[in-house]
Design a protein around this motif. Structure first.
Motif, PDB file in Angstrom:
ATOM      1  N   TYR A 740      78.429  16.119 100.179  1.00  0.00           N
ATOM      2  CA  TYR A 740      78.738  15.203 101.288  1.00  0.00           C
ATOM      3  C   TYR A 740      79.487  15.940 102.417  1.00  0.00           C
ATOM      4  O   TYR A 740      79.265  15.679 103.596  1.00  0.00           O
ATOM      5  CB  TYR A 740      79.637  14.056 100.812  1.00  0.00           C
ATOM      6  N   GLY A 742      79.347  19.136 103.110  1.00  0.00           N
ATOM      7  CA  GLY A 742      78.611  20.283 103.657  1.00  0.00           C
ATOM      8  C   GLY A 742      79.338  21.589 103.362  1.00  0.00           C
ATOM      9  O   GLY A 742      79.156  22.592 104.059  1.00  0.00           O
ATOM     10  N   ASP A 743      80.166  21.626 102.318  1.00  0.00           N
ATOM     11  CA  ASP A 743      80.959  22.801 101.947  1.00  0.00           C
ATOM     12  C   ASP A 743      80.126  23.663 101.001  1.00  0.00           C
ATOM     13  O   ASP A 743      80.112  23.474  99.786  1.00  0.00           O
ATOM     14  CB  ASP A 743      82.256  22.343 101.280  1.00  0.00           C
ATOM     15  N   VAL A 744      79.418  24.683 101.579  1.00  0.00           N
ATOM     16  CA  VAL A 744      78.467  25.491 100.805  1.00  0.00           C
ATOM     17  C   VAL A 744      79.200  26.366  99.800  1.00  0.00           C
ATOM     18  O   VAL A 744      78.810  26.467  98.632  1.00  0.00           O
ATOM     19  CB  VAL A 744      77.611  26.357 101.758  1.00  0.00           C
ATOM     20  N   HIS A 767      71.636  29.766 102.517  1.00  0.00           N
ATOM     21  CA  HIS A 767      72.593  29.557 103.604  1.00  0.00           C
ATOM     22  C   HIS A 767      73.044  30.869 104.254  1.00  0.00           C
ATOM     23  O   HIS A 767      73.969  30.870 105.070  1.00  0.00           O
ATOM     24  CB  HIS A 767      73.819  28.770 103.090  1.00  0.00           C
ATOM     25  N   ILE A 796      72.544  18.847 106.081  1.00  0.00           N
ATOM     26  CA  ILE A 796      73.840  18.681 106.750  1.00  0.00           C
ATOM     27  C   ILE A 796      74.268  17.222 106.579  1.00  0.00           C
ATOM     28  O   ILE A 796      73.432  16.316 106.720  1.00  0.00           O
ATOM     29  CB  ILE A 796      73.723  19.041 108.255  1.00  0.00           C
ATOM     30  N   PRO A 797      75.525  16.963 106.256  1.00  0.00           N
ATOM     31  CA  PRO A 797      75.972  15.553 106.119  1.00  0.00           C
ATOM     32  C   PRO A 797      75.676  14.775 107.391  1.00  0.00           C
ATOM     33  O   PRO A 797      75.903  15.283 108.496  1.00  0.00           O
ATOM     34  CB  PRO A 797      77.478  15.683 105.891  1.00  0.00           C
TER      35      PRO A 797
END
Length: 1220
Positions: A740, A742-744, A767, A796-797
């Motif tokens: 949620y 977007g923290d890869v 990424h 992407i959220p």
């Protein structure tokens, strides 16, 4: 005879009325004792411990007991509250004929075929006396209602009266009874406790019954010599007074009526006879066709009798008890004891006016039935059943309010009903010619008017108008214009009550009340299980009525309720405020004070008089579950909220009325997971994200909480949720939160920790995190996954639709019921204002975790290190300072602008169109179009007996979808549904709603019918059957406009049904390869279906060919002859038929016998495909009218596949014209 209740059962041998409750006991020849409620007509209980017939039964006067005696020589005492037998008394050596409780002492008297009468103490459960002297069966023994006497009747042709005075003097405690056991043998042969006072001899055959008069020293007896004898007694002797002759067989039972001076007897000659006890003459005879009478019962306090016969029992009255009365202004005129009386409501003074004539005949039920009064002429019309219906006209003299004992010679006439219609005119119904005769006060005919319908009673309906009762309707007839002003379908109407302004009328039937306006336009109907007795309108337009047991109210919308319970039935005459004036059955006027709070409150709600409702809520004790349920049902949960103290009920009502503040307060008190969840759902519906968040926090619903933060764009709290998931060791929750956000890098870390190196590598590679990719490639060594080289967009959220805070709401005026009534609302408001930022003090702030183990166990009320939490508002917000304005500057209000708040007031929500459709229609298709599938199915079940709705499911959905259109405004709002109306035009009024547009119409069915014909002609029978079944399934959901089209629809059902049945048989025939006999039969039956001529020719050709090939030449020649009679156009058909007939003439024989007789008319069973010949019993499908053998009753119709065979149904309703 006025029958009040009737049962069907085994032969009834014993009866007993309960003295207080509307109950009657019936003991049967089968050994069962039944307890009935004769007012409700229901069986309350049954007792079946006796072995063999039960001949005697009796209720105790005050205890919850009854006693029974049977052919098993046992006397049983029962407690009806405990539903069981308490004990059994043994001692008799033969059948027990009667049993009876004493009215004061704890005694039971029993008579038996062992030639003795026994008296028992039911408290000590012993026999205290044996009365011997009869030398044949003792048929009955009864206590005197007041004195210490017993009367007995025996087949030894005597009636004996026993003196049991000495029994009273004895102590009858259990201890003494045990001491007296030694004397029992002496008592058996004639003790001194009870002595014979008189022996009454006079009957020539055995005596079956004897009973005392309730007050006079008289005895009545009935015997096998077919006579009823009356005996009188004094202190020293008894003698025969008279004999009543008339019965044609043994007299079974005879008794004095408890309230009238009459004798009632019944006999094995299948009759009940009523005799005048004074004149000793027969008054009336009631006969049954096949049932002998055995027993009579008389109610101890009411004017009710019961009689038991071979197939059940009847509860009946001999005469009507309703006094004839008429209300005029402040006064009441009524008949009591052959006198006309006058009652003034204001002074409550009752005066005798004048005597009225006694009827010449001796028959019962000849008293006044109705009374009509003309105030200007001071004239009274009294109608009765004398001479088959007659009236008497009295003019009340001016000095009438004196003694009123001068007999006036009344003007008389014959007529079923008579009422005043004008000042000096009255109308008389002449049933023989169905005319109304208008007469003047000299009893002369002024005018005659023929009525349009056969009428059996007339009532007043305003000056110059009559309300006439026909068989199945009532109508208002204008005597001047001689036309019907309005009519209404109504079952047998007994009484008509007009409101004081003559704008409303109540039509009272036996078990229903219809409220209508002066033109008989229906408003509402009310049904009662107990008989409706009377009614009157109060000043508020509420109809107050009585049943046998209650005073009740009926509001204009049909809502009803109980005002007061009654001990005895009364007849309402007038209502003044909270006082109801009634007449009872004894002709006494009784004012009854009632509490009208409940119905006035409901009426105020109905009329939207909310100021009145407010004051009643503040000042009165209106409470209780019924009131809360009523308010909830009527759409006023916010009003119900002010009555309720129970938190669970408050919570439910608050949710229903959308009052989030009260719901939060109640949820805190209850503190259960389910309630927090429901609060969250409602808050989400209202867009109140702060309360949604709080509810999810209280239930520890992390998944929903994370999603809430995602859609509201609260990324800070979303990152905290990720840390919580990490602490709880919830890998999937942690991964979802990272997704949620977007923290890869966090996602890669989670996958590595979980051991999914290949997935972590793929994520990093996708990424473009090359450093991490190289590290992971080293760890994977030779197992590096190959990734596709196609170009793709990253996940992407999404950007939230609405960021931060609650949904914007319209500012509206406070409702009449909000605030001021309950302080809970105030506290809730303040709490709600503080909660605007969703900072509820129990936030899941997890910057510093103290005890990880506890958190993993599910406790997230974690300790927070305050120093580690940064103050989010340290910037200080907007830097606004006060302006130092000069004192002389004034702010002027612009002209035309008032200080009053200009807040927008939302319009009142109207009734949905679909609801209007349902209310206005009785057509199933329109209910389905409105989306009300349940009522549509109920209507189809009632009208067509349909039980299988599976084939109709898709049609219902098509109807609903087709009658609505849908508008989409923007992505975050729901679709707006629009109802599509039939025949809409721009010129139509916007306030008048037309019925729904329907996707099915009659012309479509005609097209399908043609397609079915075509498929049948070409031999595509499966396709043809599918088309015809589709027509049959669609017809119940068709709506047409005219009566002619209704007839066409009904005709179409018959046509299609014939084809469906024929094609089903033909397809069945083709499946039967190895059964030539059945093949021929089915082919033969197909020719008897009502088909179009070309198809009939093909069916005949087919049957002829099948039978000819099987060697049944006679049958084949019959088909050939029928084929030629149709004048076939195809030459090959004619030629083949003639050839078959010639071949048959040379060899007239059938090689196999078929279940087929073409000479005898028949119809084919739709399930078994066998002929049902004329005269044989059959059952019919209520929808498609297919015939079936009797064994198919209750099964699903195999032709239409919808209805249940043999079920009751009112018939197809497919047009508004049928209802009008």
């Amino acid at each position: 005879m006025l029958t009040k209740f009737e049962t069907k059962s085994n032969r009834v041998k014993g009866l007993s009325f309960h003295s207080k409750r509307p109950w009657i006991l019936a003991s049967l020849h089968s050994g069962v004792i039944q307890l009935w409620d004769y007012r409700m007509g229901t069986l309350i209980d049954r007792f079946d411990e006796h072995d063999g017939p039960v001949r005697g039964v009796h209720f105790h006067q005050s205890q919850p007991l009854f006693v029974s005696g049977g052919d098993d020589y046992k006397i049983k005492v029962w407690n009806y509250k405990l539903h069981r037998c308490l004990f059994t008394l043994l001692g008799h050596l033969d059948y027990i004929r009667t049993v009876q409780f004493h009215h004061e002492n704890p005694w039971i008297v029993s008579a038996s075929d062992d030639q003795t009468i026994r008296i028992w103490n039911w408290q000590s459960r012993t026999c205290i006396s044996v009365l011997t002297g009869h030398n044949h069966y003792v048929m009955c023994a009864l206590f005197h209602p007041k004195e210490d006497l017993v009367v007995s009747a025996s087949l030894d042709q005597t009636v004996r009266v026993w003196d049991i005075g000495s029994l009273k003097k004895k102590t009858v405690s259990p201890a003494d009874d045990i001491l007296r056991l030694s004397q029992m043998n002496a008592d058996f042969f004639g003790g001194v406790d009870a002595v014979v006072k008189y022996v009454l001899e006079g009957h020539d055959r055995g005596v079956n019954w004897a009973s005392f008069h309730p007050t006079l020293p008289l005895i009545v007896s009935g015997a096998d010599d077919r006579q009823v004898k009356i005996w009188r007694m004094n202190d020293t002797k008894a003698w025969e007074v008279d004999t009543l002759r008339g019965h044609m067989n043994n007299v079974s039972c005879v008794l004095f009526h408890s309230r009238q001076d009459i004798i009632v007897s019944n006999s094995e000659d299948k009759s009940i006879r009523v005799w005048d006890a004074t004149k000793r003459t027969g008054l009336q005879t009631f006969r049954r066709e096949h049932d002998r009478f055995w027993i009579l019962g008389c109610h101890p306090e009411m004017n009710l009798l019961a009689a038991g016969h071979d197939s059940g029992m009847i509860v009946f009255k001999l005469e009507r008890e309703r006094p004839a009365f008429s209300v005029s202004g402040d006064s009441l005129y009524f008949v009591k004891d052959r006198f006309l009386r006058f009652y003034e409501y204001s002074s409550q003074k009752d005066t005798q006016i004048l005597p009225i004539r006694r009827p010449g005949s001796n028959n019962l039920n000849q008293g006044p039935r109705t009374l009509s009064y003309s105030p200007t002429e001071n004239a009274i019309l009294i109608c009765s059943d004398v001479d088959g219906g007659s009236y008497e006209l009295y003019i009340i003299p001016k000095e009438s309010i004196t003694r009123g004992d001068t007999v006036q010679d009344a003007k008389r006439g014959v007529g079923a009903s008579a009422v005043f219609v004008a000042r000096n005119r009255f109308a008389v119904l002449e049933k023989s010619t169905n005319q109304v005769l208008v007469k003047n006060l000299k009893n002369e005919i002024v005018k005659k008017s023929a009525l349009p319908f056969a009428t059996d009673a007339i009532f007043y309906a305003g000056t110059g108008n009559l309300l006439c009762r026909a068989e199945d309707r009532v109508f208002v007839f204008d005597l001047q214009q001689r036309l019907v002003i309005g009519d209404l379908q109504a079952s047998f109407v007994r009484y008509v009550v007009w409101s004081s302004d003559m704008e409303s009328v109540a039509l009272l039937s036996k078990h229903s009340i219809i409220i209508a306006d002066k033109k008989l336009i229906h408003r509402c109907t009310l049904h009662e299980t107990i008989r409706v007795k009377s009614g009157s309108w109060d000043d508020n337009g509420v109809f107050i009525y009585t049943t046998l047991t209650h005073i009740k109210y009926c509001l204009p919308n049909g809502d009803s309720g109980i005002i007061k319970t009654l001990d005895v039935p009364v007849y309402i005459t007038k209502i003044f405020g909270n006082t109801v004036f009634c007449l009872d059955r004894d002709g006494k006027n009784r004012p009854i004070v009632i509490d009208s709070t409940e119905y006035i409150f409901k009426l105020s709600l109905l009329k939207k008089r909310y100021d009145h409702v407010m004051s009643m809520i503040r000042n009165s004790e209106l409470c209780g579950q019924a009131m809360i349920a009523y308010l909830q049902q009527k759409g006023f949960p916010e009003v119900a909220l002010h009555f309720v103290k129970d938190e669970r009920t408050r919570f439910n009502l608050a949710l229903e009325s959308g009052n989030i503040q009260i719901a939060v307060a109640s949820a805190k008190e209850i503190d259960e997971k389910d309630h927090w969840y429901r609060l969250g759902v409602e808050a989400l519906r209202q867009g109140n994200s702060g309360i949604v968040e709080y509810a999810y926090q209280r239930t520890k619903n992390f998944e929903r909480l994370s999603f809430l933060y995602l859609i509201t764009g609260n990324l800070d709290k979303l990152s905290k949720m990720m840390k919580i998931a990490e602490v709880k060791n919830d890998v999937m929750g942690q991964f979802h939160n990272a997704l949620y956000l977007g923290d890869v890098q966090e996602r890669i870390k989670i996958l590595v920790n979980a051991g999914h190196l290949a997935l972590a590598y793929a994520t990093a590679k996708t990424h473009g995190l090359n450093d991490i990719v190289e590290d992971l490639a080293d760890k994977l060594k030779g197992n590096v996954p190959t990734l596709p080289s196609r170009s793709s967009s990253l996940l992407i959220p999404p950007t939230p639709v609405l960021c931060g805070g609650d949904w914007p709401l319209l500012r509206v005026m406070k409702g009449i019921f909000e605030g001021g009534l309950d302080n809970v609302g105030k506290g809730g408001n303040e709490e709600y204002e503080d909660a605007g930022d969703a900072d509820w003090g129990e936030e899941l702030d997890i910057d510093n975790i103290v005890d990880v183990d506890n958190i993993q166990n599910g406790d997230i009320s974690m300790a927070l290190d305050d120093g580690a939490v940064e103050d989010e508002n340290e910037e200080g917000g907007w830097d606004l300072e006060d302006l130092e304005l000069p004192a002389d500057v004034e702010t002027d209000t612009p002209k035309g602008v008032t200080n009053r708040s200009s807040a927008f007031v939302t319009p009142t929500v109207g009734m949905p169109v679909s609801q209007i459709w349902v209310q206005k229609s009785s057509l199933a298709a329109e209910h389905a179009a409105a989306g009300n599938f349940e009522t549509a199915m109920r209507l189809l079940t009632r009208q067509l007996g349909i039980k299988n709705f599976t084939p109709l499911k898709s049609l219902f959905i098509d109807l609903h979808m087709g009658s609505h259109s849908y508008l989409r405004c923007f992505s975050s709002s729901p679709l707006i549904s629009l109802a599509i109306e039939r025949g809409w035009s721009e010129s139509a009024s916007p306030n008048v709603r037309a019925p729904p547009a329907l996707v099915f119409n009659f012309s479509q069915l005609e097209e399908k019918l043609k397609a079915g014909y075509k498929a049948t002609t070409t031999g595509k029978f499966t396709e043809a059957l599918r088309l015809f079944l589709t027509i049959l399934h669609t017809i119940p959901l068709i709506v047409v406009e005219s009566r002619r089209e209704v007839d066409e629809v009904k005709e179409l059902i018959i046509i299609v049904k014939e084809y469906v049945l024929g094609l089903q048989m033909e397809l069945k025939r083709r499946e039967l390869k190895n059964n030539p006999v059945r093949q021929q039969e089915l082919a033969a039956y197909f020719t008897h279906c009502n088909l179009q001529l070309p198809h009939l020719r093909l069916a005949l050709m087919n049957a002829m060919t099948v039978c000819y090939k099987a060697g049944n030449l006679i049958t084949a020649s019959n088909f050939a002859r029928r084929l030629l009679e149709t004048n076939p156009t195809a030459e090959n058909q004619t030629k083949t038929a003639r050839s078959v007939m010639q071949a048959a003439e040379r060899n007239m024989k059938d090689s196999t016998e078929l279940n087929y007789d073409f000479r005898n008319p028949f119809v084919v069973c739709g399930a078994t495909y066998v002929p049902i010949y004329r005269g044989q019993k059959d059952v019919v499908c209520p929808y498609c009218n297919s015939h079936f053998v009797v064994s198919q009753e209750g099964q699903l119709c195999t032709v239409c596949d919808l209805a249940v065979v043999g079920s009751d149904a009112s018939g197809l309703l497919c047009s508004p014209a049928q209802i009008r």
